[in-house]
Scaffold this active site. Structure first.
Site, PDB file in Angstrom:
ATOM      1  N   CYS A   1      61.667  69.181  -1.059  1.00 64.63           N
ATOM      2  CA  CYS A   1      62.970  68.326  -0.494  1.00 64.63           C
ATOM      3  C   CYS A   1      62.403  66.935  -0.299  1.00 64.63           C
ATOM      4  CB  CYS A   1      63.097  69.127   0.798  1.00 64.63           C
ATOM      5  SG  CYS A   1      61.686  69.193   2.070  1.00 64.63           S
TER       6      CYS A   1
ATOM      7  N   ARG B   1      71.908  62.955  -3.145  1.00 62.06           N
ATOM      8  CA  ARG B   1      70.583  62.444  -2.995  1.00 62.06           C
ATOM      9  C   ARG B   1      69.835  62.627  -4.414  1.00 62.06           C
ATOM     10  NH1 ARG B   1      67.487  64.045   2.317  1.00 62.06           N
ATOM     11  NH2 ARG B   1      66.012  62.555   1.561  1.00 62.06           N
TER      12      ARG B   1
END
Length: 286
Positions: A242, A183
């Site tokens: 995050c 990611r």
């Protein structure tokens, strides 16, 4: 109960403390069907807390605060009362993702209002079951706390999108992205609209806080790991994020477990940043 609890509770410790008068166990699993999965099987006596409805004020537009902004403080105080949590309560919170779901987020929120007696269950639901803690499918009823929380404020350090943009490329600061490497590298993005990361951020996946069995590394190992990563920077010059301010708390918990100062949390995280006109690293453009 000791004056200062470790932020991590081992499954055997939870089994031993089950009869403690002021103990409240909270199930913070999240994701599709979380409440139904809780209802079907949870640690006996555990109360469910809903990430989407109780631990966040989910906005219509994630570009303003991300997918899981912190709730209003009055709302959070009501949630705590509903769970039977007051200033004197010993809280042990778990999820089904080794703390990386919403257990660490709830831990951070309680710590941030000054609640000291809160722990995350190491290894989560399955570890407790394997240690002999009974499970249940019964409807659980909270006890009314003798004292309740009323006026709250966040006391742990927070960052925002403007500060992150200002310092991300400053060598005196460190912006840590705890999402998995694919990611971060922009190879996949299962949740947000754009794959990539904040330019200047470094990637330390929260899963690296765990050993091969899904338990937290020892405090000594975590301290060595993050002392090296911070490279002399003060915690106030470190910002952790995050996707939406949930799993970032796993790393903040790891640092607290290592008896390090807790850095700043950027709650909006990639879910907010990637929906704005801020610079982004992607595989197609830098």
């Amino acid at each position: 109960m000791p004056q200062k609890l470790s932020p991590i509770s081992k499954p055997s410790e939870l089994v031993a403390s089950v009869q403690e008068k002021n103990l409240v166990i909270v199930d913070a699993r999240a994701g599709a069907g979380a409440k139904d999965r809780y209802a079907a099987r949870h640690l006996a006596g555990a109360l469910f807390v809903d990430l989407e409805k109780q631990l966040a004020n989910v906005p219509a537009d994630a570009s303003k605060g991300g997918r899981h902004p912190l709730p209003d403080l009055m709302q959070f105080a009501q949630v705590l009362t509903q769970l039977g949590i007051g200033p004197d309560t010993h809280v042990v919170v778990y999820d089904d993702k080794n703390g990386g779901n919403a257990a660490a987020r709830f831990w951070w929120m309680l710590k941030a209002i000054g609640h000291e007696n809160v722990q995350v269950l190491d290894g989560g639901l399955d570890a407790a079951v394997n240690a002999g803690f009974p499970v249940s499918s019964a409807e659980e009823t909270p006890s009314i706390p003798e004292k309740t929380y009323e006026r709250l404020r966040w006391t742990l350090p927070l960052s925002d999108i403007n500060e992150v943009e200002k310092v991300a490329n400053d060598v005196d600061y460190l912006v840590i992205d705890v999402r998995d490497k694919d990611r971060f590298d922009g190879k996949v993005e299962p949740i947000d609209l754009i794959a990539g990361h904040i330019p200047g951020a470094v990637n330390i996946p929260f899963t690296s806080n765990l050993d091969a069995n899904g338990f937290y590394l020892s405090p000594a190992e975590l301290k060595e790991k993050y002392t090296e990563a911070l490279n002399g920077r003060d915690a106030q010059h470190v910002i952790v994020h995050c996707g939406s301010g949930v799993t970032a708390c796993h790393t903040l918990l790891a640092m607290a477990y290592a008896e390090m100062e807790i850095p700043k949390l950027y709650v909006g995280s990639w879910s907010e940043w990637s929906r704005t006109d801020r610079p982004m690293f992607t595989l197609t453009k830098d």
